[in-house]
Design an enzyme around this catalytic site. Structure first.
Site, PDB file in Angstrom:
ATOM      1  N   HIS A   1       8.773 -23.241  86.898  1.00 28.11           N
ATOM      2  CA  HIS A   1      10.048 -23.962  86.926  1.00 28.11           C
ATOM      3  C   HIS A   1      11.145 -23.069  87.502  1.00 28.11           C
ATOM      4  O   HIS A   1      11.893 -23.482  88.391  1.00 28.11           O
ATOM      5  CB  HIS A   1      10.422 -24.439  85.519  1.00 28.11           C
TER       6      HIS A   1
ATOM      7  N   TRP B   1      10.003 -16.049  85.451  1.00 28.42           N
ATOM      8  CA  TRP B   1      10.377 -15.930  86.861  1.00 28.42           C
ATOM      9  C   TRP B   1      10.829 -14.519  87.195  1.00 28.42           C
ATOM     10  O   TRP B   1      10.848 -14.136  88.363  1.00 28.42           O
ATOM     11  CB  TRP B   1      11.465 -16.935  87.229  1.00 28.42           C
TER      12      TRP B   1
ATOM     13  N   SER C   1      11.062 -15.568 105.291  1.00 29.49           N
ATOM     14  CA  SER C   1      11.770 -16.788 105.694  1.00 29.49           C
ATOM     15  C   SER C   1      13.264 -16.668 105.416  1.00 29.49           C
ATOM     16  O   SER C   1      14.099 -16.978 106.272  1.00 29.49           O
ATOM     17  CB  SER C   1      11.169 -17.972 104.935  1.00 29.49           C
ATOM     18  N   SER C   2      13.613 -16.185 104.213  1.00 28.43           N
ATOM     19  CA  SER C   2      15.037 -16.055 103.864  1.00 28.43           C
ATOM     20  C   SER C   2      15.750 -15.074 104.771  1.00 28.43           C
ATOM     21  O   SER C   2      16.889 -15.316 105.185  1.00 28.43           O
ATOM     22  CB  SER C   2      15.207 -15.551 102.437  1.00 28.43           C
TER      23      SER C   2
ATOM     24  N   GLU D   1      21.217 -12.053  94.093  1.00 31.59           N
ATOM     25  CA  GLU D   1      20.564 -13.351  94.242  1.00 31.59           C
ATOM     26  C   GLU D   1      21.343 -14.452  93.503  1.00 31.59           C
ATOM     27  O   GLU D   1      21.484 -15.569  93.994  1.00 31.59           O
ATOM     28  CB  GLU D   1      19.135 -13.259  93.705  1.00 31.59           C
TER      29      GLU D   1
ATOM     30  N   SER E   1      35.526 -25.880  97.819  1.00 29.23           N
ATOM     31  CA  SER E   1      36.848 -25.696  98.419  1.00 29.23           C
ATOM     32  C   SER E   1      37.155 -26.815  99.417  1.00 29.23           C
ATOM     33  O   SER E   1      38.268 -27.349  99.437  1.00 29.23           O
ATOM     34  CB  SER E   1      36.926 -24.344  99.133  1.00 29.23           C
TER      35      SER E   1
ATOM     36  N   HIS F   1      23.363  -5.212  83.645  1.00 33.35           N
ATOM     37  CA  HIS F   1      23.800  -6.034  82.505  1.00 33.35           C
ATOM     38  C   HIS F   1      22.710  -7.014  82.067  1.00 33.35           C
ATOM     39  O   HIS F   1      22.847  -7.651  81.034  1.00 33.35           O
ATOM     40  CB  HIS F   1      25.136  -6.748  82.783  1.00 33.35           C
TER      41      HIS F   1
ATOM     42  N   THR G   1      36.691 -14.207  90.486  1.00 31.37           N
ATOM     43  CA  THR G   1      36.265 -15.561  90.145  1.00 31.37           C
ATOM     44  C   THR G   1      37.430 -16.354  89.586  1.00 31.37           C
ATOM     45  O   THR G   1      37.609 -17.538  89.900  1.00 31.37           O
ATOM     46  CB  THR G   1      35.100 -15.519  89.129  1.00 31.37           C
TER      47      THR G   1
ATOM     48  N   LYS H   1      39.566 -17.684  92.270  1.00 33.07           N
ATOM     49  CA  LYS H   1      39.049 -18.892  92.914  1.00 33.07           C
ATOM     50  C   LYS H   1      39.331 -20.129  92.079  1.00 33.07           C
ATOM     51  O   LYS H   1      39.779 -21.150  92.592  1.00 33.07           O
ATOM     52  CB  LYS H   1      37.541 -18.751  93.168  1.00 33.07           C
TER      53      LYS H   1
END
Lengths: 304, 527
Positions: free
Chosen positions: B78, B143, B171-172, B257, B270, B304, B330, B333
């Protein structure tokens, strides 16, 4: 960014062929590796098939790109895109190496001393109860479990002192690889001044030096396995040593193949002009990059 | 020279090729964008089905539906499928569709490589999913695939997992290089860096992060491969290595990531808030600088995720403060989005609803992130459902809501048809309620001490788990409505104008709807 019209290539079969080749390649590699103990396994054929179709696809894809270029279809903008693309690709390679260098620095400065009982984490139970005899040195050719799970090496690849310097292969490897960076640079200058002969000769010398480097590296590995008892299985020193030098050696081979192809293009097909030779230039950038990585390797894996 | 090459110049006037080869051999950024978006939708539904299995098992305490081993495979797949197959390809698909149109380019800079980047993905996920049918089952180590769970104790299929991660990474990286080169080299004259639409900026920064960290992930799985099959001891203390080293390398990739999955969302939101507030975006340049700061800080906060692993005190303090610092850009924003809406002529079409929900719910996820950044508090929260609630709040109503908002906002431009506004709003409200009913209770059970990644739990967690499962089924099945709406819009519907939304700004709104197969064959004029 001049005002003219843009160039967008036609539909192409190469990308999906290449994706499928990669699929075969990694399926083959995974099954082969999972069946290493099974002598009757046929998985390796998938791997070979994957390699073969990958090389074929790459060959025809690059041939197409070169043809388009020679037909004058590439705008200045597209040429600039190749330049940026190669630069960012090399940056991604730098980060790939960074992972392995990071691992090396971490084990050298933190993990190994902690395992031997140093620092605030050194009071850890591993150092007291599990492996009290383990001492922190670098190169660490013993292992904490003292050879139970991992075999101990007799000798490391580190700097042997001035008395033995002349017999020390990494020194020769350094000289060979650094010289090859110089020869490829002068080959480039030769091409830029329109001196095709100088270009071919110096590029040939560069490819030859690349071969010598790979040969010396192979000799070094043979020495390690046959005489030093230093293998992938001899603990963290062997792990980092073979990982870093092996991954670098693989890149030397890639770069050497690229340069050899450029040499063949110049000698047999007469490609490249004094003002127009990005294929070669990209390969030479890659070569300089491989060279810089070696200098770092020489410092942190061998000398320090 | 061959006929193939001579055809190039006429080709600009042609429409798409006929039949399946249009999709297999395409070099067109719109086709490739469409492929990416449908692929990610398929992965979203597969990963979502796995989430349904997880929530069905957790509906009641005790073991009901699946074996614990299979449960472990479900949580692993998942996570992997939603991140690498759902969110990331969706953003790449949006970048493919939008970046060339927004900067006035004819296509991506390297169109054939663009096709390669996409077609690697179906093969990579075929390999990953086929591991479900292999001996020993699919990867079952979560994961984050921590060593030694993923090395010493891994099922044999881990080798296939490692190689599929390798080609996903390739690919990325190629996709990201393409985006960077397109943005740096293909802007129409007049589109200066500080005139670029924010979605383009967000993708430039995201692509840089991708190129920097995907190779590190490749390095991590390579070391795993060596440890498992070739006798090295990177992650084994008996040979002088350290399992914690794996976590450091993994999270050096893993934390950037996380921002790879949210920065493009910032760009999308935005645009949408600006359009439906009918005002110019508040603080454009501070938005750019905030994204840059977040990207740079993302490289120095990785530990962290590892506060309870036994780091030296100095490291814990450094990573705590560095993490909290991210709240500043952040906050800038969030402030700017709110300030854009302030005294605007707001209307609440479906994209705007998703965007506003994004701002509110992402902020909740961000604040729980701040709580987790506090080392002593994290000792309590670590590996509980509080963490699960936190990252699902930033990923589902964060990243995924922004993708849905983007689909509603730009689908008239892609398909030429307006979506059904009534159904869109219904989809929004079902998703909004579903998400909150699913994940808000997980804060409570996490704070009460329920650990993550177990198929069973103590009786005192039963009530909120049942609520959470009901919410998850609501959210999950509402996405079939989303599929229906998208299909309905693509098939037909009210014709869209080129402008589509009256407050919308940007080059993509100057071309017809649907956008012509080749948008700009000569650079447009931009003031």
């Amino acid at each position: 960014m001049s005002g003219g019209s843009y160039y967008v290539p036609d539909q192409s079969r190469f990308p999906i062929f290449m994706a499928f080749s990669l699929f075969l390649l990694v399926m083959g590699a995974s099954s082969t590796i999972n069946n290493l103990d099974d002598p009757n396994s046929n998985s390796a054929y998938i791997l070979y098939l994957g390699f073969a179709s990958l090389f074929l696809t790459l060959f025809f894809w690059f041939r197409q790109v070169i043809k388009e270029h020679l037909a004058g279809l590439d705008s200045n903008q597209l040429k600039q895109s190749y330049v940026y693309g190669m630069a960012w690709f090399i940056f991604s390679e730098v980060m790939f190496f960074a992972a392995f260098f990071g691992a090396l620095f971490y084990v050298r400065t933190l993990a190994v001393p902690w395992l031997a009982g140093e620092g605030s984490k050194g009071a850890a139970i591993t150092a007291i109860e599990l492996w009290p005899a383990f001492e922190s040195t670098w190169p660490v050719i013993t292992t904490p479990d003292n050879g139970v799970e991992y075999e101990l090496a007799e000798k490391s690849m580190a700097w042997p002192g001035w008395d033995h310097a002349l017999k020390w292969l990494p020194m020769w490897n350094t000289i060979v690889l650094l010289s090859s960076s110089v020869t490829v640079h002068f080959a480039h200058l030769g091409l830029k001044s329109g001196n095709r002969k100088k270009f071919n000769v110096l590029l040939g010398v560069t490819v030859f030096l690349a071969l010598i480097f790979v040969g010396l590296q192979a000799a070094e590995y043979y020495e390690a396995y046959a005489h030093y008892g230093l293998t992938l299985n001899s603990g963290i020193y062997g792990s980092t040593f073979f990982m870093l030098t092996g991954f670098h050696g693989f890149h030397v081979m890639m770069g050497g193949i690229m340069l050899a192809i450029m040499l063949a293009r110049s000698v047999f097909a007469g490609h490249f002009e004094d003002h127009d030779h990005f294929g070669f230039e990209a390969a030479s950038w890659y070569w300089h990059f491989v060279d810089v990585v070696w200098v770092m390797l020489f410092l942190f894996v061998y000398i320090l | 020279m061959s006929a193939v090459i001579e055809n190039h110049h006429e080709d600009h006037d042609h429409g798409p090729a006929k039949g399946i080869t249009r999709w297999l051999y395409t070099t067109n950024h719109k086709d490739i964008g469409t492929l990416y978006l449908w692929f990610s939708f398929a992965m979203f539904l597969i990963g979502g089905a796995m989430a349904m299995i997880i929530r069905a098992e957790l509906f009641q305490p005790g073991m009901q539906i699946v074996e614990p081993e299979f449960y472990n495979q479900m949580i692993t797949l998942h996570g992997l499928i939603m991140i690498f197959g759902g969110v990331m390809p969706a953003f790449v698909g949006l970048a493919n569709w939008l970046v060339p149109m927004m900067i006035g380019a004819p296509d991506m800079a390297l169109p054939r490589m663009n096709n390669l980047s996409f077609w690697i993905l179906p093969f990579a996920f075929l390999i990953l999913l086929s591991s479900l049918f292999m001996e020993g089952g699919a990867p079952n180590f979560g994961w984050t695939f921590y060593a030694p769970l993923s090395t010493t104790y891994a099922p044999p299929s881990v080798t296939f997992f490692i190689f599929s991660v390798h080609i996903m990474g390739a690919s990325s990286i190629m996709g990201a290089i393409n985006v960077v080169v397109t943005i740096m080299n293909m802007r129409a004259p007049g589109v200066g860096l500080m005139k670029m639409p924010l979605f383009v900026w967000s993708w430039l920064i995201t692509a840089y992060l991708l190129i920097a960290v995907m190779p590190v992930l490749a390095g991590a799985v390579t070391m795993m491969l060596m440890d498992i099959h070739f006798g090295t001891s990177f992650f084994n203390a008996a040979g002088g290595g350290d399992p914690v080293l794996f976590q450091h390398i993994f999270w050096f990739f893993g934390h950037p990531e996380v921002y790879i999955m949210i920065l493009p969302a910032f760009g999308i939101v935005s645009h949408i808030i600006e359009t439906f507030s009918r005002k110019q975006l508040f603080g454009y340049s501070s938005m750019v600088w905030a994204m840059l700061s977040i990207a740079i800080l993302s490289f120095v906060v990785w530990a962290h995720h590892m506060f309870t692993v036994g780091l030296p005190l100095a490291a814990e303090i450094f990573f705590m403060w560095a993490t909290m610092l991210i709240a500043v850009p952040t906050g800038v924003k969030v402030f700017n989005w709110v300030a854009t809406m302030f005294r605007g002529s707001l209307t609440f079409e479906t994209p705007m609803l998703f965007a506003i929900a994004f701002v509110v719910l992402f902020t909740i996820g961000g604040l729980s992130g701040l709580m987790l950044a506090i080392v002593p508090a994290d000792f309590q929260y670590h590996d509980t459902y509080f963490v699960v609630a936190h990252f699902h709040y930033v990923l589902v109503p964060g990243a995924i809501f922004s993708i849905m908002a983007a689909v509603y906002y730009w689908i008239p431009k892609w398909s030429g048809n307006m979506y059904d506004e009534r159904l869109g709003k219904l989809h929004f409200w079902l998703s909004f309620v579903g998400v909150n009913v699913t994940f808000f209770p997980q804060h409570f059970i996490g704070l009460a001490g329920m650990p993550r990644r177990y198929p069973d739990y103590s009786l005192q967690f039963a009530d909120w788990n049942m609520v959470s499962s009901v919410g998850a089924f609501l959210f999950g099945f509402s996405q079939l409505l989303f599929l229906f709406i998208v299909l309905k819009t693509v098939m037909g519907g009210k014709k869209a104008t080129s402008q589509v939304w009256d407050g919308a700004r940007g080059l993509e709104w100057t071309v017809a709807s649907p956008a012509p197969y080749h948008t700009f064959s000569t650079p447009p004029k931009v003031d």
